[in-house]
Design a protein around this motif. Structure first.
Motif, mmCIF file in Angstrom:
data_model
loop_
_atom_site.group_PDB
_atom_site.id
_atom_site.type_symbol
_atom_site.label_atom_id
_atom_site.label_comp_id
_atom_site.label_asym_id
_atom_site.label_seq_id
_atom_site.Cartn_x
_atom_site.Cartn_y
_atom_site.Cartn_z
ATOM 1 N N VAL A 1 0.832 -1.192 0.000
ATOM 2 C CA VAL A 1 0.000 0.000 0.000
ATOM 3 C C VAL A 1 0.872 1.249 0.000
ATOM 4 O O VAL A 1 0.554 2.242 -0.638
ATOM 5 C CB VAL A 1 -0.944 -0.001 1.227
ATOM 6 C CG1 VAL A 1 -1.748 1.275 1.303
ATOM 7 C CG2 VAL A 1 -1.848 -1.217 1.193
ATOM 8 N N ALA A 2 2.000 1.186 0.707
ATOM 9 C CA ALA A 2 2.883 2.346 0.838
ATOM 10 C C ALA A 2 4.334 1.884 0.825
ATOM 11 O O ALA A 2 4.643 0.722 1.100
ATOM 12 C CB ALA A 2 2.588 3.092 2.127
ATOM 13 N N VAL A 3 5.228 2.837 0.554
ATOM 14 C CA VAL A 3 6.670 2.578 0.514
ATOM 15 C C VAL A 3 7.265 2.942 1.870
ATOM 16 O O VAL A 3 7.000 4.020 2.392
ATOM 17 C CB VAL A 3 7.345 3.429 -0.588
ATOM 18 C CG1 VAL A 3 8.858 3.258 -0.556
ATOM 19 C CG2 VAL A 3 6.790 3.063 -1.943
ATOM 20 N N ASN A 4 8.081 2.052 2.419
ATOM 21 C CA ASN A 4 8.822 2.360 3.640
ATOM 22 C C ASN A 4 10.116 3.060 3.225
ATOM 23 O O ASN A 4 10.954 2.462 2.570
ATOM 24 C CB ASN A 4 9.126 1.083 4.427
ATOM 25 C CG ASN A 4 9.779 1.366 5.759
ATOM 26 O OD1 ASN A 4 9.771 2.492 6.242
ATOM 27 N ND2 ASN A 4 10.346 0.345 6.357
ATOM 28 N N LYS A 5 10.250 4.308 3.585
ATOM 29 C CA LYS A 5 11.450 5.100 3.262
ATOM 30 C C LYS A 5 12.319 5.218 4.508
ATOM 31 O O LYS A 5 11.887 4.923 5.613
ATOM 32 C CB LYS A 5 11.041 6.488 2.761
ATOM 33 C CG LYS A 5 10.149 6.441 1.536
ATOM 34 C CD LYS A 5 10.835 6.986 0.364
ATOM 35 C CE LYS A 5 9.894 6.938 -0.838
ATOM 36 N NZ LYS A 5 10.505 7.307 -2.037
ATOM 37 N N SER A 6 13.539 5.698 4.332
ATOM 38 C CA SER A 6 14.481 5.800 5.450
ATOM 39 C C SER A 6 14.047 6.865 6.444
ATOM 40 O O SER A 6 13.430 7.859 6.090
ATOM 41 C CB SER A 6 15.886 6.109 4.941
ATOM 42 O OG SER A 6 15.933 7.411 4.403
ATOM 43 N N ASP A 7 14.353 6.598 7.705
ATOM 44 C CA ASP A 7 14.209 7.588 8.770
ATOM 45 C C ASP A 7 15.391 7.406 9.716
ATOM 46 O O ASP A 7 16.179 6.472 9.575
ATOM 47 C CB ASP A 7 12.859 7.490 9.485
ATOM 48 C CG ASP A 7 12.637 6.170 10.222
ATOM 49 O OD1 ASP A 7 13.615 5.546 10.694
ATOM 50 O OD2 ASP A 7 11.480 5.748 10.342
ATOM 51 N N ALA A 8 15.539 8.302 10.685
ATOM 52 C CA ALA A 8 16.713 8.302 11.569
ATOM 53 C C ALA A 8 16.879 6.972 12.313
ATOM 54 O O ALA A 8 17.999 6.480 12.456
ATOM 55 C CB ALA A 8 16.623 9.463 12.553
ATOM 56 N N ASP A 9 15.789 6.375 12.779
ATOM 57 C CA ASP A 9 15.881 5.106 13.506
ATOM 58 C C ASP A 9 16.317 3.964 12.590
ATOM 59 O O ASP A 9 17.183 3.168 12.942
ATOM 60 C CB ASP A 9 14.543 4.767 14.163
ATOM 61 C CG ASP A 9 14.198 5.683 15.323
ATOM 62 O OD1 ASP A 9 15.129 6.269 15.928
ATOM 63 O OD2 ASP A 9 12.998 5.821 15.627
ATOM 64 N N ASP A 10 15.706 3.887 11.406
ATOM 65 C CA ASP A 10 16.059 2.822 10.455
ATOM 66 C C ASP A 10 17.508 2.939 9.992
ATOM 67 O O ASP A 10 18.167 1.935 9.749
ATOM 68 C CB ASP A 10 15.144 2.867 9.229
ATOM 69 C CG ASP A 10 13.757 2.334 9.510
ATOM 70 O OD1 ASP A 10 13.564 1.649 10.534
ATOM 71 O OD2 ASP A 10 12.849 2.604 8.693
ATOM 72 N N GLU A 11 18.005 4.159 9.868
ATOM 73 C CA GLU A 11 19.366 4.361 9.370
ATOM 74 C C GLU A 11 20.430 3.876 10.358
ATOM 75 O O GLU A 11 21.577 3.709 9.984
ATOM 76 C CB GLU A 11 19.575 5.832 9.005
ATOM 77 C CG GLU A 11 18.671 6.232 7.863
ATOM 78 C CD GLU A 11 19.360 6.988 6.773
ATOM 79 O OE1 GLU A 11 20.533 7.338 6.926
ATOM 80 O OE2 GLU A 11 18.708 7.207 5.735
ATOM 81 N N GLN A 12 20.051 3.614 11.592
ATOM 82 C CA GLN A 12 20.981 3.070 12.584
ATOM 83 C C GLN A 12 21.087 1.544 12.466
ATOM 84 O O GLN A 12 22.032 0.951 12.963
ATOM 85 C CB GLN A 12 20.552 3.446 13.987
ATOM 86 C CG GLN A 12 20.656 4.925 14.251
ATOM 87 C CD GLN A 12 20.170 5.295 15.636
ATOM 88 O OE1 GLN A 12 20.112 4.456 16.534
ATOM 89 N NE2 GLN A 12 19.830 6.545 15.829
ATOM 90 N N ILE A 13 20.122 0.937 11.788
ATOM 91 C CA ILE A 13 20.054 -0.522 11.678
ATOM 92 C C ILE A 13 20.322 -1.007 10.256
ATOM 93 O O ILE A 13 20.949 -2.043 10.043
ATOM 94 C CB ILE A 13 18.667 -1.029 12.117
ATOM 95 C CG1 ILE A 13 18.378 -0.603 13.554
ATOM 96 C CG2 ILE A 13 18.552 -2.536 11.973
ATOM 97 C CD1 ILE A 13 16.931 -0.793 13.963
ATOM 98 N N PHE A 14 19.819 -0.264 9.260
ATOM 99 C CA PHE A 14 19.856 -0.688 7.860
ATOM 100 C C PHE A 14 20.752 0.214 7.020
ATOM 101 O O PHE A 14 20.990 1.357 7.359
ATOM 102 C CB PHE A 14 18.449 -0.643 7.247
ATOM 103 C CG PHE A 14 17.474 -1.563 7.911
ATOM 104 C CD1 PHE A 14 17.512 -2.923 7.677
ATOM 105 C CD2 PHE A 14 16.511 -1.064 8.769
ATOM 106 C CE1 PHE A 14 16.613 -3.779 8.289
ATOM 107 C CE2 PHE A 14 15.603 -1.901 9.386
ATOM 108 C CZ PHE A 14 15.653 -3.266 9.145
ATOM 109 N N THR A 15 21.171 -0.325 5.890
ATOM 110 C CA THR A 15 21.815 0.460 4.844
ATOM 111 C C THR A 15 20.789 0.606 3.735
ATOM 112 O O THR A 15 20.170 -0.383 3.322
ATOM 113 C CB THR A 15 23.070 -0.250 4.306
ATOM 114 O OG1 THR A 15 23.961 -0.489 5.391
ATOM 115 C CG2 THR A 15 23.767 0.593 3.250
ATOM 116 N N PHE A 16 20.584 1.830 3.270
ATOM 117 C CA PHE A 16 19.640 2.100 2.195
ATOM 118 C C PHE A 16 20.390 2.157 0.869
ATOM 119 O O PHE A 16 21.501 2.670 0.804
ATOM 120 C CB PHE A 16 18.870 3.394 2.471
ATOM 121 C CG PHE A 16 17.834 3.204 3.541
ATOM 122 C CD1 PHE A 16 16.510 2.971 3.205
ATOM 123 C CD2 PHE A 16 18.190 3.201 4.879
ATOM 124 C CE1 PHE A 16 15.560 2.748 4.187
ATOM 125 C CE2 PHE A 16 17.252 2.982 5.866
ATOM 126 C CZ PHE A 16 15.933 2.753 5.529
#
Length: 112
Positions: free
Chosen positions: A10-25
């Motif tokens: 339904v929607a795209v999950n984009k990067s945010d400050a919390d995700d950027e600590q765990i994942f590489t985009f």
């Protein structure tokens, strides 16, 4: 062992400050990110038959950790998922899914 799944989103999950600590985009599709255990990728599929556009969410889960660095596994996970997404997009006849043909380039996050 790997599991790869595709489903309509339904929607795209984009990067945010919390995700950027765990994942590489990574730069491919609408949004793509990975860690040593998982990867996710979103791309738009414009099909001519039937004439419609859908958003597809692909995810990869690695069940057993192999002996490799986290950065190497993250890059391998997104490489495999991007290749699988390109194949699915081709089979569906998607026009312009914006999936890169080479290894996705890291743009932000943990290992960028």
């Amino acid at each position: 062992m790997l599991a790869i799944n595709f489903r309509e989103a339904v929607a795209v999950n984009k990067s945010d400050a919390d995700d950027e600590q765990i994942f590489t985009f990574y730069k491919t599709g609408e949004s793509a990110y990975a860690s040593e255990h998982t990867a996710a990728l979103y791309f738009r599929c414009r099909m001519s038959t039937p004439a419609k556009e859908i958003l597809i969410h692909a995810d990869l889960e690695r069940f057993r950790k192999v002996e490799a660095s986290d950065i190497r596994l993250s890059r391998a996970n997104i490489l495999v998922l991007n290749a699988a997404a390109r194949e699915v997009a081709s089979e569906l006849g998607c026009s312009s899914p914006e999936l890169v043909s080479e290894a996705p380039r890291p743009v932000s996050g943990l290992h960028a």
